[in-house]
Design a protein around this motif. Structure first.
Motif, PDB file in Angstrom:
ATOM      1  N   UNK A  55       0.856  -1.191   0.000  1.00 56.64           N
ATOM      2  CA  UNK A  55       0.000   0.000   0.000  1.00 56.64           C
ATOM      3  C   UNK A  55       0.888   1.235   0.000  1.00 56.64           C
ATOM      4  N   UNK A  56       0.370   2.373  -0.490  1.00 51.33           N
ATOM      5  CA  UNK A  56       1.159   3.608  -0.429  1.00 51.33           C
ATOM      6  C   UNK A  56       1.501   3.960   1.015  1.00 51.33           C
ATOM      7  N   UNK A  57       2.644   4.577   1.188  1.00 53.68           N
ATOM      8  CA  UNK A  57       3.051   4.969   2.540  1.00 53.68           C
ATOM      9  C   UNK A  57       2.044   5.923   3.178  1.00 53.68           C
ATOM     10  N   UNK A  58       1.320   6.664   2.342  1.00 53.12           N
ATOM     11  CA  UNK A  58       0.325   7.602   2.862  1.00 53.12           C
ATOM     12  C   UNK A  58      -0.845   6.884   3.526  1.00 53.12           C
ATOM     13  N   UNK A  59      -1.001   5.566   3.260  1.00 60.57           N
ATOM     14  CA  UNK A  59      -2.091   4.801   3.854  1.00 60.57           C
ATOM     15  C   UNK A  59      -1.739   4.282   5.243  1.00 60.57           C
ATOM     16  N   UNK A  60      -0.468   4.397   5.640  1.00 58.48           N
ATOM     17  CA  UNK A  60      -0.066   3.898   6.955  1.00 58.48           C
ATOM     18  C   UNK A  60      -0.581   4.808   8.066  1.00 58.48           C
ATOM     19  N   UNK A  61      -0.914   4.192   9.196  1.00 63.51           N
ATOM     20  CA  UNK A  61      -1.269   4.967  10.382  1.00 63.51           C
ATOM     21  C   UNK A  61      -0.040   5.756  10.843  1.00 63.51           C
ATOM     22  N   UNK A  62      -0.241   6.949  11.427  1.00 64.16           N
ATOM     23  CA  UNK A  62       0.901   7.792  11.811  1.00 64.16           C
ATOM     24  C   UNK A  62       1.895   7.092  12.728  1.00 64.16           C
ATOM     25  N   UNK A  63       1.420   6.242  13.608  1.00 63.92           N
ATOM     26  CA  UNK A  63       2.296   5.585  14.579  1.00 63.92           C
ATOM     27  C   UNK A  63       2.476   4.096  14.286  1.00 63.92           C
ATOM     28  N   UNK A  64       2.377   3.711  13.010  1.00 67.08           N
ATOM     29  CA  UNK A  64       2.543   2.306  12.644  1.00 67.08           C
ATOM     30  C   UNK A  64       3.928   1.822  13.064  1.00 67.08           C
ATOM     31  N   UNK A  65       4.020   0.774  13.879  1.00 68.91           N
ATOM     32  CA  UNK A  65       5.329   0.322  14.379  1.00 68.91           C
ATOM     33  C   UNK A  65       6.120  -0.406  13.298  1.00 68.91           C
ATOM     34  N   UNK A  66       7.431  -0.281  13.352  1.00 70.47           N
ATOM     35  CA  UNK A  66       8.290  -1.012  12.429  1.00 70.47           C
ATOM     36  C   UNK A  66       8.338  -2.498  12.771  1.00 70.47           C
ATOM     37  N   UNK A  67       8.047  -2.806  14.012  1.00 70.28           N
ATOM     38  CA  UNK A  67       8.099  -4.200  14.471  1.00 70.28           C
ATOM     39  C   UNK A  67       7.020  -4.394  15.512  1.00 70.28           C
ATOM     40  N   UNK A  68       6.278  -5.491  15.410  1.00 70.82           N
ATOM     41  CA  UNK A  68       5.194  -5.740  16.367  1.00 70.82           C
ATOM     42  C   UNK A  68       5.121  -7.231  16.680  1.00 70.82           C
ATOM     43  N   UNK A  69       5.055  -7.570  17.950  1.00 81.55           N
ATOM     44  CA  UNK A  69       4.915  -8.954  18.380  1.00 81.55           C
ATOM     45  C   UNK A  69       3.447  -9.233  18.686  1.00 81.55           C
ATOM     46  N   UNK A  70       2.880 -10.226  18.023  1.00 79.80           N
ATOM     47  CA  UNK A  70       1.479 -10.579  18.196  1.00 79.80           C
ATOM     48  C   UNK A  70       1.251 -11.096  19.611  1.00 79.80           C
ATOM     49  N   UNK A  71       0.203 -10.583  20.269  1.00 81.95           N
ATOM     50  CA  UNK A  71      -0.084 -10.930  21.655  1.00 81.95           C
ATOM     51  C   UNK A  71      -1.380 -11.720  21.751  1.00 81.95           C
ATOM     52  N   UNK A  72      -1.538 -12.534  22.795  1.00 81.16           N
ATOM     53  CA  UNK A  72      -2.830 -13.193  23.026  1.00 81.16           C
ATOM     54  C   UNK A  72      -3.920 -12.135  23.168  1.00 81.16           C
ATOM     55  N   UNK A  73      -5.063 -12.375  22.569  1.00 76.98           N
ATOM     56  CA  UNK A  73      -6.156 -11.412  22.603  1.00 76.98           C
ATOM     57  C   UNK A  73      -6.185 -10.480  21.414  1.00 76.98           C
ATOM     58  N   UNK A  74      -5.103 -10.454  20.616  1.00 76.53           N
ATOM     59  CA  UNK A  74      -5.108  -9.641  19.396  1.00 76.53           C
ATOM     60  C   UNK A  74      -6.121 -10.199  18.396  1.00 76.53           C
ATOM     61  N   UNK A  75      -6.581  -9.342  17.509  1.00 79.84           N
ATOM     62  CA  UNK A  75      -7.417  -9.757  16.387  1.00 79.84           C
ATOM     63  C   UNK A  75      -6.824  -9.168  15.117  1.00 79.84           C
ATOM     64  N   UNK A  76      -7.192  -9.740  13.977  1.00 77.49           N
ATOM     65  CA  UNK A  76      -6.681  -9.222  12.705  1.00 77.49           C
ATOM     66  C   UNK A  76      -7.129  -7.784  12.495  1.00 77.49           C
ATOM     67  N   UNK A 149      -1.730 -25.228  18.512  1.00 77.81           N
ATOM     68  CA  UNK A 149      -3.041 -25.636  18.023  1.00 77.81           C
ATOM     69  C   UNK A 149      -4.135 -24.892  18.777  1.00 77.81           C
ATOM     70  N   UNK A 150      -5.098 -24.362  18.039  1.00 78.16           N
ATOM     71  CA  UNK A 150      -6.223 -23.675  18.645  1.00 78.16           C
ATOM     72  C   UNK A 150      -5.917 -22.269  19.090  1.00 78.16           C
ATOM     73  N   UNK A 151      -4.747 -21.694  18.702  1.00 77.42           N
ATOM     74  CA  UNK A 151      -4.384 -20.357  19.145  1.00 77.42           C
ATOM     75  C   UNK A 151      -4.404 -19.328  18.019  1.00 77.42           C
ATOM     76  N   UNK A 152      -4.846 -19.724  16.830  1.00 79.73           N
ATOM     77  CA  UNK A 152      -4.825 -18.794  15.711  1.00 79.73           C
ATOM     78  C   UNK A 152      -5.719 -17.598  16.005  1.00 79.73           C
ATOM     79  N   UNK A 153      -5.292 -16.419  15.536  1.00 79.99           N
ATOM     80  CA  UNK A 153      -6.041 -15.199  15.803  1.00 79.99           C
ATOM     81  C   UNK A 153      -7.323 -15.166  14.980  1.00 79.99           C
ATOM     82  N   UNK A 154      -8.425 -14.726  15.571  1.00 79.97           N
ATOM     83  CA  UNK A 154      -9.649 -14.516  14.810  1.00 79.97           C
ATOM     84  C   UNK A 154      -9.637 -13.139  14.163  1.00 79.97           C
ATOM     85  N   UNK A 155     -10.525 -12.927  13.192  1.00 81.20           N
ATOM     86  CA  UNK A 155     -10.651 -11.607  12.579  1.00 81.20           C
ATOM     87  C   UNK A 155     -11.131 -10.590  13.608  1.00 81.20           C
ATOM     88  N   UNK A 156     -12.140 -10.976  14.396  1.00 80.38           N
ATOM     89  CA  UNK A 156     -12.697 -10.130  15.446  1.00 80.38           C
ATOM     90  C   UNK A 156     -12.692 -10.919  16.744  1.00 80.38           C
TER      91      UNK A 156
END
Length: 404
Positions: A55-76, A149-156
């Motif tokens: 996507x164009x860089x202009x579509x990024x959120x202002x504080x989009x992190x360069x690196x992010x570790x997925x946490x339990x409870x996250x959603x897509x 197993x059984x830990x995949x992130x849901x969309x919501x």
């Protein structure tokens, strides 16, 4: 035997977020089902089209992190909002390689996402430096005990929509009237709850009978409420109120008693046990067969065609306004090309007011203002249920929905 340390492995994920998460209909836990769900032709086509685009860089959120570790409870959706101004464009963000991905429905806590901004486009990947910036991933030996197993992130967040995948139902005018009905409770009980026994019967031409196979389960509904299009007045369907579930113990039967050389036939209603109750159940409530469990897959995305619709109602008794993470019914369904995962913008219906500030009084209508987003998760033919994702004002029945 002594356990030997092995290198920590991240599941190959470069296409995972490009496809979607999976929700199992029926109000059952979702993530374990996601592991073996196949890639649909539409998902693969979308992935192939956007694999290298970014996507164009202009579509990024202002504080989009360069690196992010997925946490339990996250959603897509939450991760997409973290990176994008318009999160429904997330399939374009992920760097993908379908040749290396057997199943894209595997996004796990602990995985590290890297943002690549090379070439004026943004991509997200699980490999550092895929855009040519170099760099390596350091693998630290450790002993691995847990299973993914059984830990995949849901969309919501599944808890927000799981009840609505099985509880509310949109039917036509005659469906509930033709369904079996509860006629009485055991021990003359008027109001029934979990653990109570009740008696039910079908219509004259379709008695409630046992059939070979597994024990039959039924969902209990009451008083179908008409869903009326705010614009045209068309009845789009009837929303049945979910009350609980019952299990069939014995089917209907008849007894014959001979008296004065005449045979008198008496109907013996079916016996059911209440196994779940959201509200108290009573005589007259209707039974619909428990549907088979289905896998509903969806990816948040904008509709490919123009959509102009309205919010029909906010789910719940006597609820007029919708809050974030609340469910609404909209006047668009499968006949209009609406599908699970479609993201739509909410426009507040501008009020019509009397302008008293000029030389003469004049009726004017205030402009429609965009106040939030919703996502369809359960479409019917003429109406769909959608989850309110984010708002900056209070949506209500009658507000407009359009392409985001």
């Amino acid at each position: 035997m002594k356990k030997l340390p092995i290198p920590a492995r991240r599941p190959n994920l470069s296409a995972s977020l490009a496809a979607l998460a999976v929700v199992a209909a029926g109000g059952v836990g979702t993530t374990a089902w996601a592991q073996n769900y196949p890639i649909t032709a539409q998902q693969r086509a979308t992935a192939q089209q956007t694999a290298q685009a970014g996507v164009p860089l202009s579509e990024l959120a202002p504080n989009a992190p360069d690196e992010y570790t997925v946490k339990p409870g996250d959603t897509l959706w939450a991760i997409s909002r973290l990176y994008l101004l318009r999160p429904w464009r997330w399939p374009e963000l992920w760097g993908m390689n379908l040749n290396e991905i057997a199943n894209p429905h595997r996004i796990y806590p602990g995985q590290v996402l890297y943002l690549d901004k090379s070439g004026g486009r943004a991509r997200l990947t699980t490999r550092r430096g895929v855009g040519g910036e170099g760099g390596t991933i350091k693998l630290t030996p450790r002993t691995r005990f847990d299973s993914l197993a059984g830990m995949a992130l849901p969309t919501l967040n599944p808890s927000l929509i799981e009840p609505f995948l099985s509880e509310p139902i949109v039917v036509d005018e005659n469906t509930l009237q033709a369904a079996p009905r509860i006629v009485a409770g055991n021990d003359s009980r008027v109001l029934l709850s979990r653990g109570d026994r009740a008696y039910a019967r079908g219509e004259k031409d379709s008695p409630l009978l046992e059939v070979p196979g597994p024990i039959q389960h039924f969902r209990v509904f009451r008083s179908a409420t008409p869903l009326k299009d705010p614009g045209t007045g068309e009845i789009l369907g009837y929303e049945a109120q979910y009350l609980g579930k019952v299990q069939l113990q014995r089917g209907e039967s008849t007894t014959v008693e001979t008296k004065d050389d005449k045979d008198y036939i008496t109907v013996v209603p079916a016996t059911v046990d209440v196994i779940a109750a959201r509200e108290e159940i009573r005589a007259g409530d209707r039974l619909l067969p428990e549907p088979p469990r289905q896998l509903l897959s969806y990816a948040p995305r904008a509709p490919s065609t123009q959509v102009e619709g309205r919010i029909v109602s906010v789910y719940g008794n006597a609820v007029q306004f919708a809050a974030q993470n609340q469910v609404v019914a909209i006047n668009k369904g499968t006949r209009d090309g609406i599908d699970s995962g479609h993201v739509l913008a909410i426009l507040k219906n501008g009020e019509t007011i009397l302008d008293r500030t000029g030389d003469r009084k004049e009726t004017i209508k205030l402009p429609n203002e965009r106040i939030g987003l919703l996502m369809v998760f359960r479409p019917f033919e003429k109406v769909s249920y959608a989850l309110v994702l984010e708002i900056n004002d209070t949506p209500r029945a009658g507000d407009f929905i359009v392409n985001p």
